[in-house]
Scaffold this motif. Structure first.
Motif, short mmCIF file in Angstrom:
data_model
loop_
_atom_site.label_atom_id
_atom_site.label_comp_id
_atom_site.label_asym_id
_atom_site.label_seq_id
_atom_site.Cartn_x
_atom_site.Cartn_y
_atom_site.Cartn_z
N GLY A 443 0.82 -1.20 0.00
CA GLY A 443 0.00 0.00 0.00
C GLY A 443 0.86 1.24 0.00
O GLY A 443 1.61 1.50 0.95
N ASP A 444 0.78 2.03 -1.08
CA ASP A 444 1.50 3.30 -1.13
C ASP A 444 1.03 4.17 0.04
O ASP A 444 -0.16 4.26 0.34
N ASN A 445 1.98 4.84 0.69
CA ASN A 445 1.65 5.58 1.91
C ASN A 445 0.57 6.64 1.71
O ASN A 445 -0.32 6.80 2.53
N THR A 446 0.66 7.36 0.61
CA THR A 446 -0.33 8.42 0.37
C THR A 446 -1.72 7.83 0.15
O THR A 446 -2.72 8.36 0.65
N VAL A 447 -1.78 6.72 -0.56
CA VAL A 447 -3.07 6.06 -0.80
C VAL A 447 -3.64 5.53 0.51
O VAL A 447 -4.85 5.64 0.78
N LEU A 448 -2.78 4.96 1.36
CA LEU A 448 -3.25 4.46 2.65
C LEU A 448 -3.81 5.59 3.51
O LEU A 448 -4.83 5.42 4.19
N LEU A 449 -3.16 6.73 3.48
CA LEU A 449 -3.66 7.85 4.28
C LEU A 449 -4.99 8.38 3.74
O LEU A 449 -5.81 8.89 4.51
N GLN A 450 -5.22 8.24 2.44
CA GLN A 450 -6.54 8.58 1.92
C GLN A 450 -7.60 7.66 2.51
O GLN A 450 -8.71 8.11 2.84
N LEU A 451 -7.26 6.38 2.65
CA LEU A 451 -8.20 5.44 3.27
C LEU A 451 -8.53 5.90 4.69
O LEU A 451 -9.70 5.87 5.11
N VAL A 452 -7.51 6.34 5.43
CA VAL A 452 -7.72 6.82 6.80
C VAL A 452 -8.61 8.06 6.79
O VAL A 452 -9.55 8.17 7.59
N GLY A 453 -8.30 8.98 5.89
CA GLY A 453 -9.09 10.21 5.81
C GLY A 453 -10.55 9.94 5.51
O GLY A 453 -11.46 10.55 6.09
N LYS A 454 -10.80 9.01 4.60
CA LYS A 454 -12.18 8.67 4.25
C LYS A 454 -12.89 8.02 5.45
O LYS A 454 -14.09 8.25 5.66
N ARG A 455 -12.17 7.23 6.22
CA ARG A 455 -12.78 6.63 7.42
C ARG A 455 -13.12 7.72 8.43
O ARG A 455 -14.18 7.68 9.08
N LEU A 456 -12.26 8.72 8.58
CA LEU A 456 -12.55 9.82 9.49
C LEU A 456 -13.81 10.56 9.06
O LEU A 456 -14.66 10.91 9.89
N LEU A 457 -13.94 10.79 7.76
CA LEU A 457 -15.14 11.46 7.25
C LEU A 457 -16.38 10.59 7.46
O LEU A 457 -17.44 11.09 7.81
N SER A 458 -16.21 9.29 7.24
CA SER A 458 -17.33 8.37 7.42
C SER A 458 -17.80 8.36 8.87
O SER A 458 -19.01 8.41 9.15
N ASP A 459 -16.86 8.30 9.81
CA ASP A 459 -17.23 8.31 11.23
C ASP A 459 -17.88 9.64 11.62
O ASP A 459 -18.80 9.68 12.45
N TYR A 460 -17.39 10.72 11.03
CA TYR A 460 -17.98 12.04 11.31
C TYR A 460 -19.43 12.08 10.85
O TYR A 460 -20.32 12.57 11.55
N ALA A 461 -19.68 11.52 9.65
CA ALA A 461 -21.04 11.52 9.10
C ALA A 461 -21.99 10.69 9.95
O ALA A 461 -23.19 11.00 10.03
N LYS A 462 -21.47 9.64 10.61
CA LYS A 462 -22.34 8.77 11.42
C LYS A 462 -22.94 9.52 12.61
O LYS A 462 -23.95 9.10 13.16
N GLN A 463 -22.31 10.64 13.00
CA GLN A 463 -22.85 11.41 14.11
C GLN A 463 -24.25 11.93 13.80
O GLN A 463 -25.05 12.17 14.70
N PHE A 464 -24.53 12.11 12.50
CA PHE A 464 -25.78 12.75 12.10
C PHE A 464 -26.84 11.74 11.66
O PHE A 464 -27.94 12.14 11.30
N LYS A 465 -26.50 10.46 11.68
CA LYS A 465 -27.46 9.46 11.25
C LYS A 465 -28.61 9.39 12.25
O LYS A 465 -28.44 9.10 13.42
N GLY A 466 -29.83 9.67 11.78
CA GLY A 466 -31.00 9.60 12.64
C GLY A 466 -31.19 10.80 13.54
O GLY A 466 -32.09 10.82 14.38
#
Length: 692
Positions: A443-466
């Motif tokens: 896993g290229d480091n920059t690509v892996l960090l994108q995966l982390v960033g997307k997970r952070l955004l996903s967890d942030y969005a879950k705060q608003f579910k419901g």
């Protein structure tokens, strides 16, 4: 020999009594699998498996293959595999042992990782029980050296888009494995150029005219000679040698291509996807996306292992540089007759001690990662989609940090050792070359960090579910209040009033664990919130415009992921401090933790100032307090790096074998005797003073 010739005179009196309990700390740092680490380090001390720097590429490759055979017969390299096949069902212990092999030769560590951590692990995690019985035993015993054929020349980290196809034919009960064009060749594969006789090949599974996405297939690629060595290529399989590389030349990396190679149905590794004799496809995971990430997530151990190995390389580099810095003398600024030890210079401390703090933070974070990995793959009831996602995210956050750190640490250590650091006998240059590719593979480091960033955004969005309208309004108002507070001088003014011009008060506040946590976590939260707000319009855009908007914020996404990795390491270090029972050792390690926190803040001072999270006075305090911490930690530097347990036989750097200390002692003795005899020539400077 790693004796320190002199302790610095700059040590603050109030901290003289604190001492590191070296045996205690060394035992603590070995961690949960300390017995296995000791076994692996004993093997790394064995000259039979250490790198011979005189060997050219071909001989180096053969030596590493023979070393793997030694590991099979004498080391515990099969611990991660099922007990019924000769393993111990000990996923964490398996990795803990493998990552220590970097001290012997990174080529050995990586080739072992290819065989057992990729090839065998793919069969183990992606195959069925029947396939384990039929295929895994010989691979584990190295009777079948294998390659892990995922990466293609035209699609590196974008595994979902690989072009190799495996098309099922119900009439023959076979898959037609085919490489349709040059960019679809599998490349950079360990064991592919010479030694591999089979491969786990990843290809697009097509049956009944439908592409069911990437799946893995067990494919023989070479004949096996009577002596067990790799023979000629099998029909339809082509191979090329990658040749000389920038490092890791003990591994026979190469390319593989397949010209309508027939693969029997039973060789589809079928844990997550099955094809029936009539060509129908079934899977226990309905979602194609989740199925794909589950299959790739089963192979996360490569990233976990690289994180640990990179940390080991950093420790070896700092062991060399700090030990040398405690022995080598240069310039007579503090005395007319005695030269100063390098580690007494603040600039030298600034180069090495913050890196030492980072390595400690990375060490404790890796312990957490290894615990989670072991839980997912070896503890009953822990293998859940949620825990796998957490593991994948944590590995994707830490592997980039540790591998980039290893390169920086090795280069800094090389420079800190001057010309001696450039000599091959001190290993720093060779280790730097071997570690270079760690930032790219698994896993290229920059690509892996994108995966982390997307997970952070996903967890942030879950705060608003419901969430209902009233609570959403309350959330917006609270965040608006934060924005007003941090976007105006108010917060900075409050800090300045509280500090009332006192740097000591500023430092005291920043030393507080709660303050450090708030600053580090607050940065992650603020960055993610801003990203989420900036990217929210993408949901109403067409695909092209949405992709363009995301592309415009990729750098911010990566920075948020890096900030998250900083927080993860700080939290792991802080948690580890609570387990240190020796009071004085805990005191010193707390200073190390603080140094990690302060240097992290210093690297990002622009953000904290722009966003109003620190006043100018406290920002100035960050740098001044780092200098105080350097003075506190200077007397403990040798103990702190020695505590990792990498002795001279593991480091194998001539400059810390005692020769430098002997040279310095000889030189000091010579000039001391000369001065005592009265035969020392007078300096021109003193002569001019006499004349005046």
């Amino acid at each position: 020999m790693t004796a320190v010739s002199d302790r610095p005179s700059t040590m603050e009196k109030s901290h003289e009594d604190a001492r590191v309990n070296l045996p205690y700390l060394e035992d603590r740092l070995l961690g949960r699998w300390k017995d296995l680490r000791k076994i692996a380090r004993d093997f790394a001390r064995d000259p039979r498996i250490q790198r011979d720097p005189s060997l050219p590429m071909e001989q180096h490759r053969e030596r590493v293959l023979e070393q793997l055979k030694i590991l099979v017969t004498e080391a515990q390299v099969l611990r991660a595999f099922p007990e019924r096949l000769g393993g111990k069902d000990d996923a964490g212990g398996g990795i803990a042992g493998f990552e220590e092999l970097v001290a012997a030769d990174p080529s050995l560590q990586i080739k072992a990782g290819v065989q057992w951590g990729l090839f065998c692990a793919a069969i183990h995690h992606l195959g069925t029980a029947e396939q384990h019985d039929r295929l895994l035993g010989a691979a584990m015993r190295l009777e079948v050296p294998g390659a892990f054929a995922m990466t293609e020349i035209g699609h590196g980290s974008d595994v979902a888009s690989i072009a190799t196809t495996a098309t099922f034919n119900p009439e023959t009960q076979e898959f037609d494995l085919h490489t349709p064009f040059r960019a679809a060749w599998k490349d950079y594969l360990g064991n592919a150029a010479k030694h591999g006789v089979a491969a786990v090949v990843f290809a697009q599974l097509i049956t009944g005219g439908v592409n069911y996405g990437v799946h893995a297939f067990y494919v023989p690629v070479r004949e096996i000679n009577k002596d067990g060595s790799a023979g000629a290529m099998l029909p339809g399989v082509s191979s090329e040698d990658d040749g000389l590389k920038g490092g890791l030349n003990g591994i026979d990396n190469g390319r593989l291509a397949f010209d309508h190679v027939k693969v029997p149905l039973e060789n589809l590794l079928a844990r997550y996807g099955q094809v029936a004799e009539d060509g129908s496809y079934t899977s226990p995971i309905d979602s194609p996306g989740r199925r794909f990430f589950t299959m790739l997530g089963a192979l996360v151990q490569g990233r976990v292992s690289l994180d640990g190995a990179a940390g080991s390389a950093s420790k070896i580099a700092l062991k060399t540089a700090i030990t040398y810095g405690n022995q080598r003398r240069q310039f007579t600024g503090a005395s007319e007759t005695e030269e100063t030890v390098l580690m007494d210079y603040q600039t030298h401390q600034r180069r090495l001690l913050p890196l030492l703090a980072e390595v400690y933070a990375g060490h404790f974070a890796h312990d957490s990662l290894l615990d989670l990995f072991h839980a997912v793959f070896s503890e009953e009831g822990m293998d859940t989609p949620e825990s796998r996602e957490d593991l994948e995210t944590l590995a994707a956050a830490l592997k980039p940090v540790s591998t980039w750190r290893a390169l920086h640490t090795l280069q800094t250590a090389r420079e800190a050792c001057g010309g001696a650091g450039f000599m091959a006998e001190n290993r720093l240059v060779q280790l730097r070359q071997d570690m270079d590719i760690y930032v790219t593979f698994e896993g290229d480091n920059t690509v892996l960090l994108q995966l982390v960033g997307k997970r952070l955004l996903s967890d942030y969005a879950k705060q608003f579910k419901g969430i209902d309208g009233i609570n959403m309004a309350r959330f917006v108002i609270e965040r608006a209040g934060d924005t007003v507070l941090y976007k105006t001088p108010l917060n900075r003014a409050v800090q300045s009033i509280l500090d009332t011009g006192s740097k000591r008060r500023s430092a005291s506040e920043l030393q507080e664990e709660t303050t450090q946590r708030e600053l580090l976590s607050g940065r992650v939260e603020a960055m993610v919130e801003k990203l989420a707000a900036d990217l929210r319009p993408a949901f109403k855009m067409n695909q092209a415009d949405g992709a363009a908007l995301f592309n415009d914020h990729q750098v911010e996404l990566i920075e948020a992921a890096k900030a998250h990795a900083d927080l993860v390491q700080w939290e792991a270090f802080t948690k580890a401090l609570t387990t240190i029972e020796d009071t004085e050792t805990r005191t010193v390690l707390t200073w190390v933790r603080d140094l990690f926190a302060f240097t992290t803040l210093e690297k990002n001072l622009a953000w904290y100032l722009i966003n109003g999270r620190l006043s100018a006075q406290r920002a100035e305090t960050v740098t001044s307090y780092i200098n105080r911490l350097l003075a506190r930690l200077r007397p403990h530097a040798q103990d702190l790096i020695d505590a990792f347990g990498y002795d001279d036989d593991l480091v194998r750097a001539t400059i810390i074998s005692g020769v430098e200390q002997e040279r310095q002692d000889e030189a000091r003795g010579y000039f001391r005797t000369q001065r005592a005899s009265g035969d020392a020539p007078r300096s021109e400077k003193s002569l001019k003073k006499t004349k005046r």
